[in-house]
Motif scaffolding. Structure first.
Motif, PDB file in Angstrom:
ATOM      1  N   LYS A  17       0.834  -1.201   0.000  1.00  0.00           N
ATOM      2  CA  LYS A  17       0.000   0.000   0.000  1.00  0.00           C
ATOM      3  C   LYS A  17       0.874   1.257   0.000  1.00  0.00           C
ATOM      4  N   ARG A  18       1.970   1.220   0.749  1.00  0.00           N
ATOM      5  CA  ARG A  18       2.868   2.376   0.800  1.00  0.00           C
ATOM      6  C   ARG A  18       3.465   2.643  -0.588  1.00  0.00           C
ATOM      7  N   TYR A  21       0.742   4.057  -2.848  1.00  0.00           N
ATOM      8  CA  TYR A  21       0.458   5.452  -2.506  1.00  0.00           C
ATOM      9  C   TYR A  21       1.502   6.370  -3.142  1.00  0.00           C
ATOM     10  N   HIS A  29      -1.580   9.055  -3.771  1.00  0.00           N
ATOM     11  CA  HIS A  29      -2.906   8.770  -3.230  1.00  0.00           C
ATOM     12  C   HIS A  29      -3.142   7.272  -3.265  1.00  0.00           C
ATOM     13  N   ILE A  30      -4.188   6.856  -2.559  1.00  0.00           N
ATOM     14  CA  ILE A  30      -4.602   5.455  -2.590  1.00  0.00           C
ATOM     15  C   ILE A  30      -6.088   5.384  -2.260  1.00  0.00           C
ATOM     16  N   THR A  99       1.856   7.176   4.130  1.00  0.00           N
ATOM     17  CA  THR A  99       2.199   8.310   3.267  1.00  0.00           C
ATOM     18  C   THR A  99       3.681   8.656   3.264  1.00  0.00           C
TER      19      THR A  99
END
Length: 280
Positions: A17-18, A21, A29-30, A99
């Motif tokens: 996910k990092r 993002y 963004h995610i 983030t």
């Protein structure tokens, strides 16, 4: 009230996910689905204030036609509990890891945030958000979260959040406001986004969300008011109106910080200006 957010889902494959993002286009963004536990989401849908609730504050002018409720003490217990978890150390630490931005500060005052609803025909023009807190002037705005709270949302109703490139030449992404979906993105001077076309949802429904913003402490935060932008294909007249109102909003932003005026003052003034424009 605790454990309303599904942290297991949020932290699953956090490294992936990092990376997603950071690689977000047109800016970091995610989109995360299933953010709240199922029972939590059902409760917040039931608690969400009605369309005509007395605590809604209207922002009804050229660049937006939406309503906000920034007073968590008027919310139901579950809605307020979700907001509290979003302001918790655990969630803020998660955002920092996601983030890559350290030192994030949550904002329980809901400056620019809170519950939002947009009704049939409503819109929000493309914009980049204001960049510093109105009360804590050394707080620079860094991260936005938008949690969509629609029990149902059909694609033909519109309302997809458009993500535009920094030069405002093209849409680079769209986010459908599906229930229990959260958009997280980095706030910059050119992180342009919005849903500028009027909604076509049924009259008794609304595009519903909860928004919170996160800041970092800076020696001197740069002040920029909300920067509305026309789309390339829009008429010269509409572009002129959008730019003119943007100038008025910037002037109000300066006065608000100096004199502590309420958002009611600006909302009422801009609504009167919009009615005058339409009459002409």
């Amino acid at each position: 009230m605790t454990d309303l957010i599904d942290f297991d889902a949020l932290t699953n494959d956090l490294a992936g996910k990092r990376a997603a993002y950071a690689a977000g286009d047109p800016y970091p963004h995610i989109v995360l689905d299933g953010v709240l536990k199922a029972e939590t989401f059902a409760a917040v849908v039931a608690e969400f204030p009605g369309i005509r609730d007395e605590f809604w504050q209207g922002y009804l002018h050229v660049n937006e036609t939406k309503y906000a409720n920034k007073a968590p003490d008027t919310w139901g217990d579950t809605l307020r509990g979700v907001a509290q978890e979003f302001c918790s150390e655990r969630f803020v630490t998660y955002l920092e890891e996601l983030t890559g931005i350290s030192g994030l500060l949550a904002d329980w005052s809901m400056d620019g945030g809170g519950l939002h609803q947009t009704l049939r025909g409503g819109h929000l023009n493309i914009h980049a958000d204001f960049t510093s807190h109105h009360t804590h002037e050394t707080w620079a705005r860094r991260v936005n979260i938008l949690l969509y709270l629609n029990e149902e949302w059909q694609p033909e109703w519109g309302g997809q959040l458009e993500l535009w490139d920094p030069q405002m030449t093209e849409v680079r992404g769209r986010v459908t406001p599906a229930g229990n979906r959260m958009l997280v993105f980095t706030t910059t001077a050119d992180s342009f986004h919005g849903h500028p076309d009027g909604l076509t949802c049924p009259p008794d429904m609304a595009r519903r969300s909860m928004a919170l913003y996160y800041f970092t402490e800076e020696e001197q935060a740069v002040r920029r008011s909300t920067n509305y932008q026309p789309r390339p294909h829009e008429s010269a007249g509409r572009k002129l109106v959008i730019h003119a109102e943007r100038g008025l909003l910037d002037g109000y932003d300066r006065v608000k910080r100096r004199l502590g005026l309420s958002d009611d003052f600006a909302s009422n003034a801009l609504a009167k200006l919009d009615r005058f424009r339409r009459q002409r």
